[in-house]
Scaffold this active site. Structure first.
Site, PDB file in Angstrom:
ATOM      1  N   ASN A 263       0.837  -1.195   0.000  1.00 29.95           N
ATOM      2  CA  ASN A 263       0.000   0.000   0.000  1.00 29.95           C
ATOM      3  C   ASN A 263       0.878   1.253   0.000  1.00 29.95           C
ATOM      4  O   ASN A 263       1.691   1.440   0.910  1.00 29.95           O
ATOM      5  CB  ASN A 263      -0.886   0.025   1.250  1.00 29.95           C
ATOM      6  CG  ASN A 263      -1.534  -1.309   1.525  1.00 29.95           C
ATOM      7  OD1 ASN A 263      -2.255  -1.838   0.708  1.00 29.95           O
ATOM      8  ND2 ASN A 263      -1.264  -1.861   2.704  1.00 29.95           N
ATOM      9  N   GLU A 294       8.587  -4.865  -1.232  1.00 30.99           N
ATOM     10  CA  GLU A 294       7.433  -3.964  -1.172  1.00 30.99           C
ATOM     11  C   GLU A 294       7.802  -2.576  -1.667  1.00 30.99           C
ATOM     12  O   GLU A 294       6.987  -1.896  -2.307  1.00 30.99           O
ATOM     13  CB  GLU A 294       6.877  -3.902   0.251  1.00 30.99           C
ATOM     14  CG  GLU A 294       6.458  -5.247   0.838  1.00 30.99           C
ATOM     15  CD  GLU A 294       5.564  -6.052  -0.082  1.00 30.99           C
ATOM     16  OE1 GLU A 294       4.664  -5.465  -0.721  1.00 30.99           O
ATOM     17  OE2 GLU A 294       5.758  -7.281  -0.177  1.00 30.99           O
ATOM     18  N   HIS A 297       7.612  -2.284  -5.379  1.00 29.58           N
ATOM     19  CA  HIS A 297       6.243  -2.110  -5.855  1.00 29.58           C
ATOM     20  C   HIS A 297       5.847  -0.633  -5.953  1.00 29.58           C
ATOM     21  O   HIS A 297       4.905  -0.307  -6.679  1.00 29.58           O
ATOM     22  CB  HIS A 297       5.264  -2.795  -4.905  1.00 29.58           C
ATOM     23  CG  HIS A 297       5.074  -4.256  -5.154  1.00 29.58           C
ATOM     24  ND1 HIS A 297       4.751  -4.763  -6.387  1.00 29.58           N
ATOM     25  CD2 HIS A 297       5.136  -5.326  -4.314  1.00 29.58           C
ATOM     26  CE1 HIS A 297       4.625  -6.079  -6.307  1.00 29.58           C
ATOM     27  NE2 HIS A 297       4.861  -6.450  -5.060  1.00 29.58           N
TER      28      HIS A 297
END
Length: 831
Positions: A263, A294, A297
Site C-alpha cells: 500500500n 514492497e 512495488h
C-alpha cells in the site's frame, strides 16, 4: 460475492474516468460493524448509459447519484446498479460494513496480551468493496482522501499524510488526498499502535506495531530503518525517479495473511517480522528482502499499475527480482541470491512442474477469482528468474533505461506487457518478441545437463543438453555459466548461451577433466540441473568444502530436485545431508535442507525407512550443534532441525527444564513452542501442558502455536476437535484455523488419522464454500492428507475433481496435492 470478469472490467474502464474518492469511516460503532460513507466523482464517456459500483455491506443505508436517491433494495449481491449516467457524476454511498477476522477487508483483532483492539485494512485483490463503495478494478485509479472517526486514544494512519486531528470530535482524523491509486492499495491502521519515526532524504519514515510488541520493535527499529534508507537510496539510484508517495510508513499488523502488502505510504507486514525471540540471519535477511520487495512495488505496481490481473507478473516478478537484487546490493545481507536459489526457486520449480502450471504472463485471466490462483512460485520466482535472464541478455544499462522510460510514459497510470516490452526493445535495440514468447507465454521448465567425453585426463568433447517434457516441448535460450571445479575452488567459469537441444562448449576441449562440472553456476537461469556422472559421484567429497555458497546452493537444488523427480533415491539425500550439513556455513542452506529435505523424506519414505532417515538427519543436526559457534544462526538452525525430527522425548523435555541445553542455545518462547509441538506429535505432552505454556505466553504467537499443538495431539478426541475447527468453525480467526490445519497431519500418526483421509474428500467442498477465498485456499491445501501416500487417496482425489461444484482455489490445490502424491508413490515404488 460475484467476481468481476475481465470483459466487464474492460467495458467499465472504457466508459468511466474516476476523478476522486472521498472515504469517511466511523470506527466507533461497536465491535462488529463500522459506518462507511463514500463519495465518488467520475465521468462517463457516453451519457445515459448504465454501470455498477461494488460494495459488500451488512446493510446499505442509502445512496444518491447526482442528487437522486437510489433504492437500497436494488443492491444485487455486491453490485449496486447505476443507471442513466451523466457526463459528470457524483455518487454517495452510505453503508454499515462488517469487520472481518480473515485478514481481508477491515480486520479486527483483540490482542490476547492486553485486550487492546487493533484494526487494519486489506483491500487486495478485490476486497476494497468490503470497506468502501468503489469501482473495484486496477485500471480505474483515482486520488483518495480518507477521514476516520476513532476512539480518541487510538492512533490512526492511512495512505496519505495526516492533515488534521480533532480529538474533541471523538478522534476525527483527516488525511491528505493521495496521488491516483488503484482501489486495491487503499489501506489504514487504527488502534493503540506503538510508533517509531525517522526521516531520510526528505521522506518521513514511520514504523508501527501493537503496544504489546513495542519492546521488540524498539530493539530492532534501527535495523529496519537502516534497511529502509539503504533500499530507498538504491532504488532512487537505479530508477532515477524519486519515491512518489510522500511518507513511507511500515505497519506490522496482527493476523496478516501473507508476507506484506505494498500500500503506497502505508506498507503492511505480518507482525511475525517483529522478532520476539532469537532468530537466524536468514530470517533477518528475509525481512530485509521483503522490505525491498514492497518498496520495489512503489514503482512496479503503484506508480505504474497493470491494467488487469493477467499482467500480475509486472508487479510480482519485478518486485521479486528487484527485492532480492537491491537487498543484496544495498544492505548487509550479501547472500540474497543464495537464498533465492535455495528457497524461492525451489518454490518456482515445484509450481512449474505441476499440472496446474501456467505461463509467467498468462494470456487469459477471466475473472478475479481466477486471478488469485496465480500468486504462486511461477509469478514470483520463475518470473524473477526470467528477468534475471533478460538483464543478462540486454545488459544492465539497457534494462534500466527501459525501466526509466516505462515509468516516465505511464506515471500514475496503467500499462501492459506489450508496453513494457516496447520500452525495453527501444532501449536495447533488440526485438524481444521471441524471448517473451518462450519465457513468458509458455509454461514448464527445461532441464540442462552436461555431457562429456575425455581421453588421457582431458576433455575431448563437452556439450550442454537441453530437454523439455513432452507435454510442454519448448526449448529456451539460456545465458548460463559452467563452473569448472578442482576440489573446492573454481578453476574457471565458461559463459555461453544455450539454445536448442545440444550446445557445444568448445572452450573446454583439451582442458583437464574437472572434479565437478557445474551447469548454471552463478544461477543465472531458471532450469533444472542434472550433474554428469563423474560430477555426481564427486559431490559427497567436494560439496562439504565447496567455497562458494551460491555454488553449493545450485548443487543442493539439483540433488533435492533429482530426489523429488525420483531420479535419485532418498537415501542419497540422507547420506549427503549427513556428510555436508555439519560443515555447512550458510544458514539458509541448513534451514532449507532441514525443511524441504525432511518434508520429502516424510512423504517418500515410510515406516522404518523414514524413522532411520530421520535418525541420520538428527545426527547431522547434533554434529552441526557441536561444530557451530554458540549463540549463532547455524546453531539455532541446527537446534530447530533437531527438534523437528527428534524421537527422544526425554531429551526435548529436558531442554524445557534447562537440562543439557547446548551452550549458546536460548530456549526462549518460540523454541519452547517448537519443542512443545514436537512433544505433542510424539504424544509426550497432553492438553494441560499446552495450556500451561499458553498461560505463560498470552500473545498472538502463543495462541497460534497452541492451536497447532492441540491439533497435533495423537488422541482421537483431540483430532476430532481440530477437524471441526478446520471444517466448520467460521467464527475463529483465519490464522487460528490455518494453524490448526497445519498441526493436524503427521507421518507418525497415519494410523490414527486414517479415517480423516476420506472425510477430507467428503467435507472439503462444503468447508471451502463457507469460507472466504484466502481461508478456503489455506485449508484446501493444509487439510489435504499429504502423508496418506496410497493409490486409494489418489482415487478419492480423482473422484473429487470429477465434481462440478468445486471453487477454483479448491480445484487448484487438490490437483497440485494429488500430483505430489503421484510423485511420492513413484519414489516409494522405485526403492
Amino acid at each position: 460475492m460475484r467476481s468481476l470478469t475481465r470483459i466487464e472490467a474492460a467495458e467499465r474502464a472504457a466508459l468511466l474516468t474516476v476523478a476522486s474518492y472521498a472515504i469517511d469511516l466511523d470506527l466507533t460503532r461497536g465491535e462488529h460493524a463500522f459506518r462507511s460513507t463514500t463519495t465518488i466523482r467520475f465521468q462517463a464517456a457516453r451519457p445515459g448509459v448504465d454501470t455498477f459500483v461494488e460494495i459488500r455491506p451488512v446493510r446499505l443505508i442509502g445512496a444518491t447519484l447526482n442528487g437522486t436517491a437510489l433504492d437500497p433494495a436494488v443492491l444485487d449481491d455486491n453490485r449496486l446498479p447505476l443507471t442513466g449516467l451523466a457526463a459528470d457524476n457524483e455518487l454517495t454511498v452510505e453503508a454499515e460494513m462488517a469487520y472481518t477476522n480473515t485478514g481481508e477487508g477491515l480486520h479486527r483483532f483483540v490482542d490476547p496480551a492486553d485486550g487492546a483492539v487493533y484494526l487494519f485494512a486489506m483491500s487486495f485483490l478485490d476486497r476494497a468493496q468490503r470497506i468502501f463503495a468503489c469501482f473495484d478494478q486496477p485500471d480505474l485509479k483515482a486520488p483518495v482522501a480518507v477521514t476516520v472517526t476513532a476512539p480518541p486514544e487510538w492512533l490512526v494512519a492511512a495512505n496519505g499524510a495526516r492533515t488534521e486531528v480533532d480529538s474533541a470530535d471523538g478522534g476525527r482524523h483527516m488525511f491528505a488526498e493521495t496521488p491516483p491509486l488503484a482501489t486495491y492499495f487503499v489501506s489504514l491502521i487504527a488502534g493503540p499502535y506503538h510508533a517509531r519515526r525517522d526521516e531520510h532524504d526528505g521522506v518521513p519514515l514511520g514504523l508501527y506495531c501493537r503496544r504489546s510488541q513495542a519492546p521488540h520493535l524498539d530493539a530492532d527499529a534501527d535495523e529496519i530503518f537502516t534497511v529502509t534508507k539503504q533500499c530507498l537510496d538504491r532504488f532512487h539510484e537505479l530508477f532515477g525517479v524519486r519515491y512518489p508517495f510522500g511518507k513511507y510508513d511500515q505497519a506490522f499488523v496482527p493476523e496478516f495473511n501473507e508476507g506484506a502488502m505494498e500500500n503506497p505510504g502505508l506498507v503492511t507486514f505480518r507482525d511475525d517480522f517483529i522478532f520476539r525471540s532469537m532468530v537466524t540471519d536468514t530470517e533477518r535477511e528475509q525481512r530485509a528482502v521483503t522490505i525491498a520487495h514492497e518498496m520495489a512495488h512503489m514503482w512496479f505496481g503503484d506508480l505504474v499499475t497493470m491494467r488487469w490481473w493477467d499482467d500480475l507478473w509486472l508487479n510480482e516478478s519485478f518486485a521479486e527480482y528487484l527485492g532480492v537484487r537491491v537487498a543484496g546490493e544495498a544492505t548487509r545481507f550479501r547472500q540474497t541470491w543464495t537464498t533465492f536459489a535455495m528457497r524461492r526457486k525451489a518454490w518456482g520449480y515445484a509450481a512449474d512442474q505441476r499440472p496446474s502450471t501456467h505461463p509467467v504472463a498468462p494470456t487469459e485471466v477471466a475473472d478475479t477469482a481466477l486471478a488469485v490462483l496465480n500468486f504462486d512460485g511461477i509469478s514470483y520466482a520463475k518470473g524473477a528468474s526470467a528477468l534475471r535472464q533478460l538483464v543478462a541478455l540486454l545488459g544492465d544499462e539497457a534494462f534500466l533505461a527501459g525501466m526509466r522510460a516505462h515509468f516516465a510514459t505511464h506515471r500514475f497510470g496503467n500499462a501492459t506487457l506489450a508496453d513494457l516490452l516496447d520500452a525495453l526493445s527501444a532501449a536495447s535495440g533488440r526485438d524481444l518478441d521471441h524471448w517473451a514468447e518462450v519465457w513468458l507465454r509458455r509454461a514448464q521448465v527445461n532441464t540442462l545437463r552436461a555431457s562429456t567425453a575425455a581421453h588421457d585426463g582431458h576433455y575431448t568433447d563437452v556439450h550442454i543438453e537441453q530437454s523439455a517434457p513432452d507435454s510442454h516441448p519448448t526449448l529456451r535460450p539460456h545465458r548460463i555459466g559452467v563452473g569448472v571445479y578442482d576440489g573446492p575452488v573454481r578453476r574457471s567459469l565458461v559463459s555461453l548461451e544455450v539454445d536448442g537441444g545440444r550446445t557445444p562448449v568448445p572452450a573446454l576441449t583439451g582442458e583437464p577433466v574437472a572434479d565437478l562440472l557445474l551447469v548454471n553456476d552463478d544461477d543465472l537461469t531458471f532450469a533444472k540441473v542434472r550433474l554428469d556422472d563423474a560430477s555426481a559421484a564427486a559431490v559427497p567429497k567436494i560439496l562439504p568444502t565447496l567455497a562458494d555458497p551460491l555454488a553449493r546452493a545450485v548443487v543442493w537444488s539439483s540433488i533435492v530436485d533429482a530426489v523429488r523427480d525420483a531420479d535419485r533415491p532418498p537415501a542419497d539425500l540422507v547420506a549427503l545431508m549427513l556428510a555436508a550439513l555439519p560443515t555447512e556455513t550458510e544458514v539458509i542452506i541448513v534451514e532449507d535442507l532441514l525443511t524441504m529435505g525432511t518434508d520429502l523424506l516424510a512423504r517418500y519414505l515410510d515406516g522404518a525407512a523414514r524413522d532411520e532417515a530421520f535418525r541420520h538427519v538428527a545426527l547431522a543436526c547434533d554434529r552441526l550443534l557441536a561444530a557451530a559457534p554458540p549463540g549463532g544462526s547455524r546453531q539455532l538452525a541446527a537446534a530447530r532441525g533437531l527438534v523437528r525430527v527428534a524421537t527422544d522425548a526425554s531429551r526435548l523435555s529436558g531442554w524445557l527444564d534447562g537440562v543439557d541445553v547446548p551452550p549458546g542455545v536460548a530456549v526462549d518462547a518460540d523454541l519452547r513452542w517448537r519443542i512443545r509441538y514436537r512433544l505433542a506429535v510424539l504424544g509426550a505432552v497432553g492438553p494441560d501442558a499446552i495450556e500451561a505454556e499458553l498461560a505463560s505466553d498470552r500473545s498472538a504467537n502463543g495462541a497460534e502455536w497452541a492451536a497447532r499443538c492441540r491439533a497435533a495431539l495423537p488422541e482421537p478426541a483431540a483430532k476430532e476437535r481440530a477437524w471441526q475447527v478446520v471444517m466448520t468453525d467460521t467464527g475463529l480467526s483465519g490464522r487460528l484455523v490455518t494453524a490448526t490445519a497445519e498441526g493436524f497431519w503427521h507421518p507418525e500418526q497415519t494410523a490414527l488419522t486414517e479415517a480423516y483421509v476420506g472425510r477430507y474428500f467428503d467435507e472439503i467442498v462444503t468447508a471451502t464454500h463457507r469460507r472466504t477465498r484466502w481461508v478456503a485456499q489455506k485449508i484446501a491445501e493444509l487439510a489435504f492428507p499429504r502423508f496418506a501416500v496410497a493409490h486409494a487417496t489418489r482415487d478419492a482425489a480423482a473422484a473429487l475433481l470429477a465434481r462440478d461444484d468445486l471453487v477454483s482455489v479448491l480445484r487448484r490445490k487438490v490437483v497440485d496435492a494429488d500430483d505430489d502424491l503421484r510423485r511420492a508413490l513413484v519414489a516409494r515404488e522405485a526403492i
